[in-house]
Design an enzyme around this catalytic site. Structure first.
Site, PDB file in Angstrom:
ATOM      1  N   SER A 256      27.690  38.449  39.371  1.00  0.00           N
ATOM      2  CA  SER A 256      26.985  37.185  39.157  1.00  0.00           C
ATOM      3  C   SER A 256      26.998  36.321  40.419  1.00  0.00           C
ATOM      4  CB  SER A 256      27.620  36.406  37.998  1.00  0.00           C
ATOM      5  OG  SER A 256      28.838  35.815  38.405  1.00  0.00           O
ATOM      6  N   SER A 257      26.101  35.358  40.456  1.00  0.00           N
ATOM      7  CA  SER A 257      26.073  34.392  41.566  1.00  0.00           C
ATOM      8  C   SER A 257      27.442  33.747  41.751  1.00  0.00           C
ATOM      9  CB  SER A 257      25.072  33.261  41.279  1.00  0.00           C
ATOM     10  OG  SER A 257      23.847  33.747  40.815  1.00  0.00           O
ATOM     11  N   GLU A 258      28.160  33.619  40.634  1.00  0.00           N
ATOM     12  CA  GLU A 258      29.463  32.937  40.660  1.00  0.00           C
ATOM     13  C   GLU A 258      30.620  33.877  41.030  1.00  0.00           C
ATOM     14  OE1 GLU A 258      27.253  32.563  38.032  1.00  0.00           O
ATOM     15  OE2 GLU A 258      26.536  30.640  38.810  1.00  0.00           O
TER      16      GLU A 258
ATOM     17  N   HIS B 271      37.170  48.181  37.770  1.00  0.00           N
ATOM     18  CA  HIS B 271      35.749  48.215  38.126  1.00  0.00           C
ATOM     19  C   HIS B 271      35.273  49.657  38.302  1.00  0.00           C
ATOM     20  CE1 HIS B 271      35.664  43.964  38.257  1.00  0.00           C
ATOM     21  NE2 HIS B 271      36.412  43.835  39.341  1.00  0.00           N
TER      22      HIS B 271
ATOM     23  N   ASP C  16      31.679  43.055  30.699  1.00  0.00           N
ATOM     24  CA  ASP C  16      32.861  42.236  31.021  1.00  0.00           C
ATOM     25  C   ASP C  16      34.151  42.896  30.523  1.00  0.00           C
ATOM     26  OD1 ASP C  16      34.146  40.026  32.098  1.00  0.00           O
ATOM     27  OD2 ASP C  16      34.008  38.869  30.252  1.00  0.00           O
ATOM     28  N   GLY C  17      35.219  42.677  31.256  1.00  0.00           N
ATOM     29  CA  GLY C  17      36.534  43.139  30.802  1.00  0.00           C
ATOM     30  C   GLY C  17      37.189  44.183  31.693  1.00  0.00           C
TER      31      GLY C  17
ATOM     32  N   LEU D 273      13.334  55.717  31.618  1.00  0.00           N
ATOM     33  CA  LEU D 273      14.200  54.551  31.372  1.00  0.00           C
ATOM     34  C   LEU D 273      14.127  53.633  32.588  1.00  0.00           C
ATOM     35  CD1 LEU D 273      16.658  53.200  29.725  1.00  0.00           C
ATOM     36  CD2 LEU D 273      18.107  54.407  31.356  1.00  0.00           C
TER      37      LEU D 273
HETATM   38  C1  IPE Z   1      30.051  37.792  33.839  1.00  0.00           C
HETATM   39  O1  IPE Z   1      31.424  38.023  33.746  1.00  0.00           O
HETATM   40  C2  IPE Z   1      29.487  38.483  35.020  1.00  0.00           C
HETATM   41  C3  IPE Z   1      29.464  39.939  34.982  1.00  0.00           C
HETATM   42  C4  IPE Z   1      29.841  40.706  33.993  1.00  0.00           C
HETATM   43  C5  IPE Z   1      28.954  40.561  36.165  1.00  0.00           C
HETATM   44  P1  IPE Z   1      32.488  36.986  34.321  1.00  0.00           P
HETATM   45  O2  IPE Z   1      33.819  37.589  34.060  1.00  0.00           O
HETATM   46  O3  IPE Z   1      32.184  36.663  35.733  1.00  0.00           O
HETATM   47  O4  IPE Z   1      32.234  35.707  33.419  1.00  0.00           O
HETATM   48  P2  IPE Z   1      33.176  34.454  33.138  1.00  0.00           P
HETATM   49  O5  IPE Z   1      33.687  33.989  34.463  1.00  0.00           O
HETATM   50  O6  IPE Z   1      34.302  34.930  32.265  1.00  0.00           O
HETATM   51  O7  IPE Z   1      32.316  33.477  32.427  1.00  0.00           O
HETATM   52  C1  IPE Z   2      33.320  42.270  34.692  1.00  0.00           C
HETATM   53  O1  IPE Z   2      34.688  42.435  34.527  1.00  0.00           O
HETATM   54  C2  IPE Z   2      32.833  42.778  36.015  1.00  0.00           C
HETATM   55  C3  IPE Z   2      32.503  41.730  36.987  1.00  0.00           C
HETATM   56  C4  IPE Z   2      32.445  40.463  36.741  1.00  0.00           C
HETATM   57  C5  IPE Z   2      32.202  42.178  38.322  1.00  0.00           C
HETATM   58  P1  IPE Z   2      35.710  41.316  34.974  1.00  0.00           P
HETATM   59  O2  IPE Z   2      36.155  41.649  36.376  1.00  0.00           O
HETATM   60  O3  IPE Z   2      35.162  39.973  34.793  1.00  0.00           O
HETATM   61  O4  IPE Z   2      36.895  41.593  33.962  1.00  0.00           O
HETATM   62  P2  IPE Z   2      37.818  40.490  33.289  1.00  0.00           P
HETATM   63  O5  IPE Z   2      36.938  39.559  32.541  1.00  0.00           O
HETATM   64  O6  IPE Z   2      38.572  39.819  34.385  1.00  0.00           O
HETATM   65  O7  IPE Z   2      38.702  41.296  32.383  1.00  0.00           O
HETATM   66 MG    MG Z   3      35.220  38.674  33.213  1.00  0.00          MG
END
Ligand code: IPE
Ligand code: IPE
Ligand code: MG
Length: 238
Positions: free
Chosen positions: A56-58, A28, A11-12, A122
């Site tokens: 994610s699904s969301e 990304h 994430d991030g 792996l």
């Molecule tokens: C979780 O990150 C999903 C992935 C890293 C693929 P999100 O950025 O979607 O999670 P929320 O929305 O902050 O909970």
């Molecule tokens: C995680 O990074 C990757 C995916 C969820 C695809 P984010 O895109 O959620 O990055 P932030 O949380 O917005 O910084």
């Molecule tokens: Mg995120």
């Protein structure tokens, strides 16, 4: 001891890009670089299974151009990364619902899995269009359709992650303290490590920090500390 199975919520990426006045997709793309480095580091450290949360699904609820950008990023990564994974002895598994993906992407995923199927150094699970709730529900539905009893064992066997042991260590980067629907069933006894680093900045040193923290944890699985102490000649070793 090095964890055998490490799972990561990468994430991030978006915040990494926004901080640099770049489009989120640039984050990304940088995240892909970070994943490459992380795979290398896991190979070097003898980790047997690496599971990463990529979509994610969301995440379908994001703006359409970000969603399509992520789909394209995965499609292009398949072509670019598979030769190196083959050389490294990594076996790819895509974990998640395939029904929502384009025919072309689905084919690409299948081909990449086939191409690396003989590898065993792996196991790399890429969770894409994955949600822990989806996995539990699809497993229960498939057991029900077969008229099989639903037990912890049968559910586990019907789940999309049944080919690997549960994760020992779950790392989430980006500073959020939640699972966001990742490995809900399999996380039961995982050690959790939250890093403030944004995923594109996650490096070997941060991985080693997570592993070092993991080795300091006592995994009791419901028992007491005393029960876990090693026993020599019938005597507890202090
Ligand atoms: C979780 O990150 C999903 C992935 C890293 C693929 P999100 O950025 O979607 O999670 P929320 O929305 O902050 O909970
Ligand atoms: C995680 O990074 C990757 C995916 C969820 C695809 P984010 O895109 O959620 O990055 P932030 O949380 O917005 O910084
Ligand atoms: Mg995120």
């Amino acid at each position: 001891m090095t964890p055998q199975h490490i799972a990561i919520v990468m994430d991030g990426n978006g915040r990494w890009a926004t901080k640099r006045f770049l489009p989120r997709l640039a984050g990304h793309r940088q995240g892909m670089e970070s994943l490459r480095r992380c795979i290398r580091a896991c190979l070097d450290r003898g980790v047997a299974v690496l599971t990463v949360f990529a979509f994610s699904s969301e995440n379908w609820n994001r703006p359409a151009d970000e969603v399509s950008g992520l789909m394209e990023l995965l499609a292009s990564a398949l072509g670019k990364e598979v030769p190196q994974l083959l050389k490294d002895g990594a076996r790819l598994h895509f974990v998640g619902e395939r029904a929502g993906l384009s025919d072309k992407l689905r084919k690409g995923l299948e081909q990449a899995e086939l191409a690396t199927a003989a590898n065993s150094r792996l196991i790399l699970n890429v969770c894409f269009n994955y949600g822990g709730r989806w996995d539990i529900a699809q497993a229960a539905a498939s057991l029900a359709a077969q008229g099989r009893a639903i037990t912890e064992v049968s559910l586990h066997q019907a789940m999309a992650m049944s080919h690997v042991p549960d994760p020992d260590l779950i790392i989430r980067t980006g500073g959020e303290l939640r699972l966001s629907n990742f490995l809900l069933w399999q996380a039961a006894y995982a050690e959790l490590f939250f890093s403030d680093k944004l995923w594109p900045d996650f490096d070997e040193a941060e991985l080693d920090r997570a592993i070092a923290e993991f080795t300091r944890r006592e995994r009791r699985y419901g028992k007491t500390s005393d029960q876990l102490a090693p026993v020599a000649n019938g005597q507890k070793v202090a």
